[in-house]
Design a protein around this motif. Structure first.
Motif, PDB file in Angstrom:
ATOM      1  N   LEU A   1      -7.849   5.703   2.363  1.00  0.00           N
ATOM      2  CA  LEU A   1      -6.571   6.347   2.712  1.00  0.00           C
ATOM      3  C   LEU A   1      -6.778   7.836   2.945  1.00  0.00           C
ATOM      4  O   LEU A   1      -6.211   8.430   3.861  1.00  0.00           O
TER       5      LEU A   1
ATOM      6  N   SER B   1       1.170  10.461  -2.166  1.00  0.00           N
ATOM      7  CA  SER B   1       0.592  11.798  -2.315  1.00  0.00           C
ATOM      8  C   SER B   1      -0.088  12.237  -1.014  1.00  0.00           C
ATOM      9  O   SER B   1       0.088  13.358  -0.549  1.00  0.00           O
ATOM     10  N   ILE B   2      -0.867  11.313  -0.424  1.00  0.00           N
ATOM     11  CA  ILE B   2      -1.568  11.633   0.829  1.00  0.00           C
ATOM     12  C   ILE B   2      -0.555  11.945   1.927  1.00  0.00           C
ATOM     13  O   ILE B   2      -0.704  12.902   2.691  1.00  0.00           O
ATOM     14  N   LYS B   3       0.502  11.142   1.977  1.00  0.00           N
ATOM     15  CA  LYS B   3       1.524  11.323   3.020  1.00  0.00           C
ATOM     16  C   LYS B   3       2.190  12.702   2.866  1.00  0.00           C
ATOM     17  O   LYS B   3       2.383  13.425   3.843  1.00  0.00           O
TER      18      LYS B   3
ATOM     19  N   PHE C   1      -0.761   7.015  -4.799  1.00  0.00           N
ATOM     20  CA  PHE C   1      -1.762   7.784  -4.068  1.00  0.00           C
ATOM     21  C   PHE C   1      -1.403   7.899  -2.599  1.00  0.00           C
ATOM     22  O   PHE C   1      -1.550   8.954  -1.975  1.00  0.00           O
ATOM     23  N   PHE C   2      -0.907   6.798  -2.015  1.00  0.00           N
ATOM     24  CA  PHE C   2      -0.502   6.837  -0.606  1.00  0.00           C
ATOM     25  C   PHE C   2       0.606   7.876  -0.411  1.00  0.00           C
ATOM     26  O   PHE C   2       0.571   8.675   0.517  1.00  0.00           O
TER      27      PHE C   2
ATOM     28  N   GLN D   1       0.873  15.314   1.476  1.00  0.00           N
ATOM     29  CA  GLN D   1      -0.092  16.363   1.810  1.00  0.00           C
ATOM     30  C   GLN D   1      -0.217  16.528   3.325  1.00  0.00           C
ATOM     31  O   GLN D   1      -0.345  17.644   3.831  1.00  0.00           O
ATOM     32  N   ILE D   2      -0.167  15.401   4.031  1.00  0.00           N
ATOM     33  CA  ILE D   2      -0.230  15.480   5.501  1.00  0.00           C
ATOM     34  C   ILE D   2       0.989  16.236   6.021  1.00  0.00           C
ATOM     35  O   ILE D   2       0.874  17.113   6.885  1.00  0.00           O
TER      36      ILE D   2
ATOM     37  N   LEU E   1       1.521   7.232   8.550  1.00  0.00           N
ATOM     38  CA  LEU E   1       0.883   8.541   8.377  1.00  0.00           C
ATOM     39  C   LEU E   1       0.912   9.358   9.665  1.00  0.00           C
ATOM     40  O   LEU E   1       0.390  10.469   9.710  1.00  0.00           O
TER      41      LEU E   1
ATOM     42  N   ASN F   1      -8.199   4.081  -2.164  1.00  0.00           N
ATOM     43  CA  ASN F   1      -7.801   5.490  -2.162  1.00  0.00           C
ATOM     44  C   ASN F   1      -8.663   6.339  -1.240  1.00  0.00           C
ATOM     45  O   ASN F   1      -8.170   7.191  -0.508  1.00  0.00           O
TER      46      ASN F   1
ATOM     47  N   LEU G   1      -6.621  16.117   0.075  1.00  0.00           N
ATOM     48  CA  LEU G   1      -6.631  16.210   1.531  1.00  0.00           C
ATOM     49  C   LEU G   1      -7.100  17.589   1.975  1.00  0.00           C
ATOM     50  O   LEU G   1      -7.931  17.721   2.861  1.00  0.00           O
TER      51      LEU G   1
ATOM     52  N   VAL H   1       0.849  -1.203   0.000  1.00  0.00           N
ATOM     53  CA  VAL H   1       0.000   0.000   0.000  1.00  0.00           C
ATOM     54  C   VAL H   1       0.874   1.238   0.000  1.00  0.00           C
ATOM     55  O   VAL H   1       0.635   2.197  -0.742  1.00  0.00           O
ATOM     56  N   LYS H   2       1.924   1.203   0.836  1.00  0.00           N
ATOM     57  CA  LYS H   2       2.750   2.402   1.017  1.00  0.00           C
ATOM     58  C   LYS H   2       3.540   2.749  -0.246  1.00  0.00           C
ATOM     59  O   LYS H   2       3.967   3.878  -0.410  1.00  0.00           O
TER      60      LYS H   2
END
Lengths: 519, 254
Positions: free
Chosen positions: B143, A505-507, A502-503, A509-510, B176, B140, B111, A497-498
């Motif tokens: 997540l 990108s989310i990371k 997309f993951f 953004q966080i 995360l 997605n 996000l 997953v990591k």
């Protein structure tokens, strides 16, 4: 032209633009759009930091030179201007100026509306492509809630000049006004007025009058004062665990939104049982403890377990119309069944066989009130008779006692008689008490034994317990045996997953959000 | 400031929606202002628990994200429907279009857009908590929902595949940097409470994740058929008490 002043050049530009527009020789590009914004849209009298004036142009011709004249007219009618020229880098561009620092003779020294007009001088001429206005006041806001400070600023007074500040409501001066303050060496006046929870609400007028300075536009402005809200800091329950019939005592303090404690009024507490049955409990302000206080006697029939108390939303009203809170913290406390206190006495001394032993029992709940509904039994145990003879007692409301009698038989021996009284109700409240005394009767004693039966029962119970224990232990071992999880496999699955785009990108953004909050 | 709590599980059928609805209701009953968001786009179920018909859903979170409607128009106040006097409960139904919209959003801004929509709801309704029910698995959109939350509640049963998946979700949450809390649901009836506690603590220890609590398998919960909020219809049931303990546990999270 080289010897002309900047002012003269600007004037000529405006005249030429007006002329072209009047005869319609050079129309403005039809698709071009202009947007003027001023940020902030309202400010106080002060030259710094000023206001950001932004002109955004869309539908422009790329590579084409553009020129603009920005004209500001203040409340006194005085005008100041600024020019900006640029070559359009694309179909859209914008530029920013600061008013007053980027404008000739610009200032923010009067209360009122400052009108801004933008004229385009290149490539086509238009006297007004965009306009807007700025509102200037003495106060930092136009509406306040009670308990918040009113911050006042004024400009353009003489150095160290003493000025008079008046704040009035309905033609009456507010408390502590007029006030006299000195301007600073630059001629700026700063003053802060902290509003109180009891001030009348409505329109107020603030006026500043100089000792020597007479401004072209008088420093006078109105603002609105409104009710304020309250918040609750936390609820205190005097006892974290209570028995039914005891009174739960709650207290809390409240603050106004602008600060300062609430010192009057009332509120409603919602006391919630575990089954969500809610009792509304009034709370009032106690000036001695400086807290709101409430009490609730927990009924004998209520639920055991964890109870919650909180202030009902918007139920707190002070003496001046302020109210709140939007939400309230809660406090938990535990309610357990009432442990009943049992006092008793019975007839003692010489008892003739066939007569009765009268039993009187005074039973009270933890708060000291009389227990009047339930099942109360007395167990009369003459010597050698551990399981007493049961007598049901009845409640005598005139005496507020439970009463009953036991008839002495020929089998009852003389000696120390023990009488035990047990009380209970369907809700699990219970208690017992006992007393003993010498009773003289004439009677034979016969004893039977149930020891063998008792041993058999106990043995059976132990054996059954062992079997159940073994069964459960086996089940537990089974669960634990089957729940061996390979952490390496978990990590490998998570890595799949990591590694996804997309993951990542989310990371990212966080992380950006965190950096944004951090900075 | 609103705190966002995402309730997630690796496998389906863990009782995630039931837990979300009951925890949200318990928090509201404790005086909190709570918004519940159904992001289980593949199998939304919260509206059934809250007894809301599709005809009643006029707007969804999607419309708020697009600035098409104000937050007031996209949530359904639940206090009157559930008979809640304390606190406030608002429900934002799922929309199949949310997924479409998120997919069309330019990568790199999902996000922020979603956080902004939640913040908008939070500000409009002065919420203390937003609870988000996701669909199971790791996709997605899940997540994304994990990405916006302040706390992640992971629901698992005592089941080999489920526990394995829980480990995966914990690993991802750790990457995360999202605080994760484990709730083990439907613990077999045969286990004593003390043994069940040890077992659940063992799972938490194994994955190095905080254990929020556990719920026993309950015939009463099963027979309610997810058609009502259990703690309101069965307030005296032992499981209702456990839901309330879990709600208190949530309140303790910063």
């Amino acid at each position: 032209m080289g010897i002309l002043s900047r002012k003269t050049k600007t004037l000529i530009l405006v005249l030429v633009a007006s002329l072209f527009l009047a005869v319609g020789l050079v129309p403005v590009h039809a698709a071009t759009q202009y947007a003027l914004s001023l940020n902030p849209g309202r400010t106080q009298e002060q030259s710094s930091p000023g206001v950001t004036v932004t002109l955004t142009v869309t539908g422009a011709s790329s590579g084409q030179p553009y020129s603009f004249l920005l004209l500001v007219t203040d409340p006194s009618g005085a005008k100041s201007n600024a020019t900006r020229s640029t070559i359009a880098p694309g179909s859209a561009f914008s530029f920013q100026l600061n008013y007053p620092s980027d404008f000739s003779r610009g200032s923010i020294k009067y209360v009122g509306q400052y009108n801004v007009n933008v004229a385009q001088t290149t490539p086509s001429v238009s006297a007004s492509v965009a306009s807007g206005h700025l509102d200037v006041g003495l106060t930092d806001k136009s509406t306040y809630e009670r308990t918040y400070p009113v911050s006042i600023k004024a400009d353009a007074y003489s150095s160290n000049e003493t000025v008079r500040i008046d704040i009035t409501h309905a033609s009456l001066s507010a408390p502590d006004f007029p006030a006299f303050v000195n301007a600073d060496p630059s001629g700026n006046v700063f003053f802060s007025w902290l509003t109180t929870p009891d001030l009348p609400i409505g329109n107020y007028n603030v006026t500043i009058t100089g000792g020597s300075t007479v401004k072209a536009v008088r420093d006078s402005q109105s603002f609105l004062l409104d009710l304020t809200g309250v918040t609750i800091r936390g609820i205190n329950v005097a006892q974290s665990s209570l028995m039914r019939s005891q009174t739960a005592r709650f207290s809390f303090s409240a603050d106004y939104l602008g600060g300062g404690p609430v010192q009057s009024g009332f509120a409603t507490l919602l006391v919630t049982q575990p089954d969500f049955t809610i009792q509304q409990v009034p709370a009032t302000y106690n000036a001695t403890s400086a807290r709101f206080e409430a009490g609730y006697r927990i009924p004998l029939v209520s639920m055991n377990g964890s109870w919650t108390a909180l202030v009902k939303a918007n139920s707190l009203q002070d003496s001046y119309g302020n109210s709140g809170p939007d939400s309230s913290p809660s406090a938990d406390f535990i309610v357990t069944p009432a442990s009943l206190s049992v006092d008793l006495n019975f007839t003692r001394g010489d008892i003739v066989i066939g007569n009765v032993v009268a039993i009187y029992s005074n039973i009270t709940t933890p708060d000291g009130s009389s227990f009047a509904a339930g099942t109360v039994s007395a167990f009369v145990s003459p010597p050698g008779r551990p399981i007493g003879n049961q007598v049901n007692l009845l409640y005598d409301s005139s005496q507020r006692k439970w009463v009953g009698s036991y008839t002495v038989s020929t089998n009852d021996p003389s000696g120390v008689w023990l009488v035990k009284v047990s009380a209970s109700d369907p809700y699990g409240n219970s208690g017992s008490g006992s007393t003993s005394s010498i009773v003289t009767v004439v009677a034979p004693v016969s004893q039977g034994s149930t020891l063998t039966l008792w041993f058999l029962t106990a043995f059976g119970a132990i054996a059954a317990g062992l079997l159940v224990g073994l069964f459960l232990l086996r089940r537990k071992r089974t669960f634990q045996h089957h729940l061996q999880v390979d952490l390496q496999a978990v990590s490998e699955e998570a890595s799949k997953v990591k590694n996804q785009e997309f993951f990542q990108s989310i990371k990212e953004q966080i992380e950006k959000q965190r950096e944004g909050k951090g900075s | 400031m609103v705190r966002t709590i995402t309730v997630h599980s690796f496998k389906g059928g863990t009782g995630k929606s039931t837990i979300t609805a009951n925890l949200a209701t318990a928090l509201a009953a404790r005086g909190r202002r709570v918004g519940v968001m159904d992001m289980d786009l593949e199998g939304p179920g919260l509206h059934v628990i809250f007894n809301i018909t599709p005809e009643e859903v006029k707007h969804t979170l999607n419309d708020v994200l697009l600035d098409a409607v104000s937050p007031d128009e996209a949530v359904i106040p639940m206090n009157g429907r559930l008979g809640l006097e304390a606190g406030s409960l608002y429900f934002s139904p799922a929309s199949v279009r949310v997924g479409e919209m998120l997919r069309t959003l330019r990568t790199g801004f999902e996000l922020e857009s979603f956080s902004r929509a939640i913040a908008k709801l939070g500000t409009s309704f002065k919420l203390d908590y937003v609870m988000i029910d996701t669909h199971p698995g790791i996709e997605n959109d899940t997540l994304l929902v994990m990405g916006v939350c302040d706390h992640l509640v992971i629901v698992s049963r005592i089941d080999q595949q489920d526990i394995f998946g829980t480990g995966v979700v914990v690993d991802i949450a750790r990457t995360l940097e999202k605080p994760a809390h484990l709730v083990v649901n439907m613990v077999p009836k045969g286990l004593k409470a003390s043994d069940a506690s040890k077992l659940v603590k063992g799972i938490g220890h194994h994955f190095k994740v905080d254990v929020a609590g556990w719920l026993p398998f309950s015939d009463a919960v099963q027979s309610s058929l997810s058609k009502s909020v259990f703690i309101l219809t069965n307030p005296r049931d032992a499981v209702a008490s456990r839901f309330q303990d879990l709600a208190k546990q949530l309140e303790s999270y910063n």
